[in-house]
Design an enzyme around this catalytic site. Sequence first.
Site, PDB file in Angstrom:
ATOM      1  N   CYS A  31       0.835  -1.212   0.000  1.00 14.02           N
ATOM      2  CA  CYS A  31       0.000   0.000   0.000  1.00 14.02           C
ATOM      3  C   CYS A  31       0.868   1.260   0.000  1.00 14.02           C
ATOM      4  CB  CYS A  31      -0.914  -0.037   1.231  1.00 14.02           C
ATOM      5  SG  CYS A  31      -1.787   1.498   1.564  1.00 14.02           S
ATOM      6  N   CYS A  34       0.020   3.860   2.654  1.00 16.77           N
ATOM      7  CA  CYS A  34       0.471   3.374   3.972  1.00 16.77           C
ATOM      8  C   CYS A  34       1.924   3.757   4.202  1.00 16.77           C
ATOM      9  CB  CYS A  34       0.322   1.858   4.059  1.00 16.77           C
ATOM     10  SG  CYS A  34      -1.373   1.257   3.924  1.00 16.77           S
TER      11      CYS A  34
END
Length: 304
Positions: A31, A34
């Site tokens: 991600c 993230c």
Amino acid sequence: MIDVTLENFETEVVNASLSVPVLVDFWAPWCGPCRALGPILEKLETEYAGRFKLVKINSDEEQELAGMFGIRSIPTCVLLKDGQPVDGFMGALPEGQVRAFLDKHVPPADEAPAPAEVQEASAQDALAAGDVAAALEKLQHAVTTDPANDEARFDYVKLLLQLGRVAEAQAAFAPVQAKAAVDRRLGALKAWLDAIEFVAAQGLGPDADAQFAAKIAANKRDFETRFARARWLMAQQRWTEAMDELLEILMRDKHWNDDAARKTYVAILELIEPPKPKVAEGQIPPEDPVVASYRRRLSSVVLS
């Protein structure tokens, strides 16, 4: 920052949130957002210096935990207090917005516990969850971080002694030994360490009880033998038996040997007193039934 799994979730998140707000960052290695948010969270955790705790949960590897929180997209952050989720946000927010989010829930710096105190509270949570290794590590960190924190040092030395790690306990106790005469809890630790050293010096083994019993049977007022037996029991952490023996002395001579029996009895009560459970403001935490019973027995003998 701590990586959390299902195995340590109760200790590192739920129990820890009873002492300090815990921010849970649900993420995954693939991600991109993230990876952008992670360094911001870690920077703020350092900057806030123990005022909140950051943990990370890999939502791919810990799908049960992600499902428990209803995570549908990542990154998602959830804040817990007192064991319950209270707020959260989704997406890689800029630092200013994350800071504003934290400031709604995190106590100001002048009201927050010191980092060592946070470690100490977290250690008690770990102990309650049965994670002795984690508790020992956190207490050691608390003492290293703040050598003047006698509460953390008491818990650290006590746990080392409970685990039979006497040499480490002696080393950890040495910096505060001079304070044992004026500090009740440190004095209790000294009484325990002295008992262990006495047993070792006397070479008292597992069969010593038969020797004690024979001497006491021949002379009920052999207080030296009774006191030696109480210290032998202390060294084995047989606390109630030790107090029972000390009561036998007190019932016959309340002030024997400069109150040695009473002082040792009080030290044991201090050593077996469990941490007070967290209760609502204004409420009085319940007293441990064993401690309460032996306090009453001491009072009835000393005041009679």
